[in-house]
Motif scaffolding. Structure first.
Motif, mmCIF file in Angstrom:
data_model
loop_
_atom_site.group_PDB
_atom_site.id
_atom_site.type_symbol
_atom_site.label_atom_id
_atom_site.label_comp_id
_atom_site.label_asym_id
_atom_site.label_seq_id
_atom_site.Cartn_x
_atom_site.Cartn_y
_atom_site.Cartn_z
ATOM 1 N N TYR A 1 0.821 -1.209 0.000
ATOM 2 C CA TYR A 1 0.000 0.000 0.000
ATOM 3 C C TYR A 1 0.854 1.257 0.000
ATOM 4 O O TYR A 1 1.838 1.363 0.741
ATOM 5 N N GLY A 2 0.445 2.242 -0.816
ATOM 6 C CA GLY A 2 1.131 3.513 -0.881
ATOM 7 C C GLY A 2 0.374 4.606 -0.140
ATOM 8 O O GLY A 2 -0.857 4.516 0.057
ATOM 9 N N LEU A 3 1.107 5.633 0.259
ATOM 10 C CA LEU A 3 0.506 6.764 0.972
ATOM 11 C C LEU A 3 -0.615 7.397 0.151
ATOM 12 O O LEU A 3 -0.463 7.630 -1.042
ATOM 13 N N TYR A 4 -1.727 7.672 0.825
ATOM 14 C CA TYR A 4 -2.942 8.280 0.268
ATOM 15 C C TYR A 4 -3.761 7.326 -0.598
ATOM 16 O O TYR A 4 -4.645 7.748 -1.343
ATOM 17 N N ASP A 5 -3.477 6.037 -0.474
ATOM 18 C CA ASP A 5 -4.371 5.051 -1.079
ATOM 19 C C ASP A 5 -5.776 5.230 -0.502
ATOM 20 O O ASP A 5 -5.943 5.639 0.654
ATOM 21 N N MET A 6 -6.779 4.912 -1.289
ATOM 22 C CA MET A 6 -8.168 5.063 -0.880
ATOM 23 C C MET A 6 -8.459 4.409 0.470
ATOM 24 O O MET A 6 -9.185 4.957 1.299
ATOM 25 N N THR A 7 -7.876 3.239 0.722
ATOM 26 C CA THR A 7 -8.169 2.538 1.975
ATOM 27 C C THR A 7 -7.607 3.288 3.186
ATOM 28 O O THR A 7 -8.180 3.224 4.270
ATOM 29 N N MET A 8 -6.505 4.018 3.013
ATOM 30 C CA MET A 8 -5.961 4.823 4.105
ATOM 31 C C MET A 8 -6.925 5.934 4.479
ATOM 32 O O MET A 8 -7.168 6.199 5.672
ATOM 33 N N LEU A 9 -7.482 6.576 3.484
ATOM 34 C CA LEU A 9 -8.352 7.719 3.740
ATOM 35 C C LEU A 9 -9.678 7.312 4.365
ATOM 36 O O LEU A 9 -10.397 8.154 4.907
ATOM 37 N N ARG A 10 -9.989 6.043 4.331
ATOM 38 C CA ARG A 10 -11.223 5.547 4.948
ATOM 39 C C ARG A 10 -11.073 5.315 6.449
ATOM 40 O O ARG A 10 -12.064 5.217 7.157
ATOM 41 N N PHE A 11 -9.831 5.180 6.925
ATOM 42 C CA PHE A 11 -9.632 4.937 8.350
ATOM 43 C C PHE A 11 -10.059 6.165 9.153
ATOM 44 O O PHE A 11 -9.850 7.308 8.734
ATOM 45 N N LEU A 12 -10.629 5.910 10.338
ATOM 46 C CA LEU A 12 -11.081 6.980 11.226
ATOM 47 C C LEU A 12 -9.962 7.364 12.191
ATOM 48 O O LEU A 12 -9.016 6.584 12.404
ATOM 49 N N PRO A 13 -10.061 8.534 12.805
ATOM 50 C CA PRO A 13 -8.986 8.979 13.707
ATOM 51 C C PRO A 13 -8.643 7.980 14.803
ATOM 52 O O PRO A 13 -7.452 7.800 15.118
ATOM 53 N N HIS A 14 -9.644 7.319 15.388
ATOM 54 C CA HIS A 14 -9.355 6.420 16.503
ATOM 55 C C HIS A 14 -8.653 5.135 16.043
ATOM 56 O O HIS A 14 -8.154 4.362 16.877
ATOM 57 N N GLN A 15 -8.563 4.902 14.730
ATOM 58 C CA GLN A 15 -7.907 3.696 14.229
ATOM 59 C C GLN A 15 -6.415 3.911 13.968
ATOM 60 O O GLN A 15 -5.713 2.965 13.632
ATOM 61 N N ARG A 16 -5.947 5.135 14.153
ATOM 62 C CA ARG A 16 -4.510 5.398 14.019
ATOM 63 C C ARG A 16 -3.770 4.799 15.213
ATOM 64 O O ARG A 16 -4.120 5.037 16.361
ATOM 65 N N VAL A 17 -2.748 4.020 14.937
ATOM 66 C CA VAL A 17 -1.938 3.445 16.013
ATOM 67 C C VAL A 17 -0.470 3.842 15.853
ATOM 68 O O VAL A 17 0.387 3.409 16.629
ATOM 69 N N GLY A 18 -0.191 4.659 14.857
ATOM 70 C CA GLY A 18 1.165 5.130 14.606
ATOM 71 C C GLY A 18 1.119 6.069 13.423
ATOM 72 O O GLY A 18 0.062 6.324 12.837
ATOM 73 N N PHE A 19 2.267 6.603 13.056
ATOM 74 C CA PHE A 19 2.335 7.499 11.912
ATOM 75 C C PHE A 19 2.175 6.687 10.633
ATOM 76 O O PHE A 19 2.987 5.806 10.344
ATOM 77 N N ARG A 20 1.074 6.938 9.902
ATOM 78 C CA ARG A 20 0.721 6.190 8.688
ATOM 79 C C ARG A 20 0.425 4.731 8.984
ATOM 80 O O ARG A 20 0.489 3.874 8.089
ATOM 81 N N GLU A 21 0.118 4.425 10.218
ATOM 82 C CA GLU A 21 -0.135 3.045 10.649
ATOM 83 C C GLU A 21 -1.511 2.980 11.311
ATOM 84 O O GLU A 21 -1.832 3.795 12.171
ATOM 85 N N TYR A 22 -2.311 1.981 10.911
ATOM 86 C CA TYR A 22 -3.701 1.902 11.351
ATOM 87 C C TYR A 22 -4.039 0.471 11.755
ATOM 88 O O TYR A 22 -3.403 -0.479 11.310
ATOM 89 N N MET A 23 -5.079 0.352 12.580
ATOM 90 C CA MET A 23 -5.558 -0.964 12.969
ATOM 91 C C MET A 23 -7.024 -1.095 12.588
ATOM 92 O O MET A 23 -7.849 -0.264 12.927
ATOM 93 N N ARG A 24 -7.341 -2.160 11.846
ATOM 94 C CA ARG A 24 -8.721 -2.434 11.468
ATOM 95 C C ARG A 24 -9.502 -2.932 12.678
ATOM 96 O O ARG A 24 -8.928 -3.295 13.709
ATOM 97 N N SER A 25 -10.805 -2.990 12.534
ATOM 98 C CA SER A 25 -11.659 -3.417 13.645
ATOM 99 C C SER A 25 -11.414 -4.870 14.039
ATOM 100 O O SER A 25 -11.717 -5.273 15.166
ATOM 101 N N ASP A 26 -10.835 -5.665 13.127
ATOM 102 C CA ASP A 26 -10.566 -7.072 13.443
ATOM 103 C C ASP A 26 -9.182 -7.281 14.053
ATOM 104 O O ASP A 26 -8.766 -8.413 14.302
ATOM 105 N N GLY A 27 -8.442 -6.190 14.296
ATOM 106 C CA GLY A 27 -7.138 -6.289 14.939
ATOM 107 C C GLY A 27 -5.968 -6.393 13.993
ATOM 108 O O GLY A 27 -4.808 -6.407 14.435
#
Length: 324
Positions: free
Chosen positions: A243-269
């Protein structure tokens, strides 16, 4: 340990692979960057992430069990599609000669291995994943695929590459003798397909890491890459796509799903990291590799259900281990 939430990049996929149209530059990444960074709705993606001392949350942990659960949920469905575009993205694979050996890191249900094995009868694939269920599914998918004889050509390895070390029978003799034994504790399995006087398979000609590194916590990406490089022959190629920066899936993540810089956690962990070219370049150069190709792949697609246009961004990379 892979997930690719993307449509294929082969237009008119019903055609033969040679006739299908491959595309990866539908728009300029810099234009997307300007659009995202000027939109206040996306500002939280751009803000610095608090360091460990300032943060009230623990850093993300390796999510092997989350990925195992993910694969169990999707075991019976057609979640993945055969990645035929990889043969055009990495033509070295179908054009390889002399019984090439490939290590696929995070093989999922075999969507990459199927294309690779189908492309040449001289290729052998060693495929690792942290999920026993998905390795069994991969073996089933490949065994049932027409025009593929997998006898002695597909070897699944159950392991979590972010936590465990590769079996010692993957290392060539030169690599085994030159490595610091204290760095990695190598296992002693001896698979049936090795000849009695054969200590290992002799190292890998290729390592592929397709939508896998982004699922590993950023902090342990360097050691993971280093371990993969250790089984690569001198002069061998490391083929990367994620995945590259600003991919559509990145922009769908909500603020509370950020776990690091450019790093996210889905609802399934499960985790997802979004790469810039500079980040990938630094990671692979630090592992001692030579950069051959590195670019953003920018693809426009349309959701068939709702007609919504999607802008996908992936990073394509090709690196080489220095010849000895």
């Amino acid at each position: 340990m892979e997930v690719e939430e993307a449509p294929g990049e082969l237009v008119n996929a019903g055609k033969g692979e040679a006739e299908a149209e491959y595309h990866s530059h539908d728009f300029e990444w810099e234009d997307l960057k300007a659009e995202v960074e000027s939109d206040p709705a996306f500002s939280y993606h751009l803000s610095p992430f608090p360091g460990p001392a300032a943060s009230t949350t623990s850093p993300p942990q390796p999510s092997s069990e989350a990925w195992r659960s993910f694969h169990r949920r999707h075991a019976s469905g057609k979640f993945f599609k055969e990645r035929r575009y990889l043969l055009k993205e990495f033509p070295e694979l179908p054009n390889s000669t002399d019984c090439a050996k490939i290590l696929e890191v995070g093989c999922g249900n075999g969507s990459t291995a199927v294309s690779i094995l189908r492309s040449s009868e001289s290729i052998t694939v060693f495929a690792c994943d942290c999920s026993k269920d998905t390795l069994e599914k991969a073996n089933e998918v490949i065994s049932n695929t027409k025009r593929i004889d997998i006898k002695d050509r597909f070897h699944p390895i159950l392991m979590d590459v972010s936590r465990e070390t590769f079996p010692d029978w993957l290392f060539c003799s030169a690599c085994r003798s030159s490595r610091d034994p204290s760095h990695h504790k190598m296992r002693k399995e001896h698979p049936d397909f090795l000849r009695e006087n054969q200590c290992c398979v002799g190292g890998m000609d290729f390592v592929t890491m397709i939508f896998t590194l982004s699922a590993i916590p950023f902090a342990i990406m360097p050691s993971t890459i280093e371990q993969c490089v250790s089984v690569l022959k001198p002069g061998g190629l490391f083929l990367f796509r994620d995945y590259g920066l600003y991919d559509m899936t990145m922009l769908r993540f909500l603020p509370h799903q950020r776990v690091g810089f450019r790093e996210y956690m889905r609802s399934d962990g499960t985790l997802s990291y979004f790469f810039t070219l500079d980040t990938v370049r630094e990671l692979f150069r630090a592992a001692g590799l030579i950069e051959l190709e590195l670019e953003y792949c920018c693809v426009k697609s349309v959701n068939r259900k709702n007609g919504k246009k999607m802008q996908r961004v992936w990073v394509h990379g090709k690196f080489q281990k220095p010849p000895s």
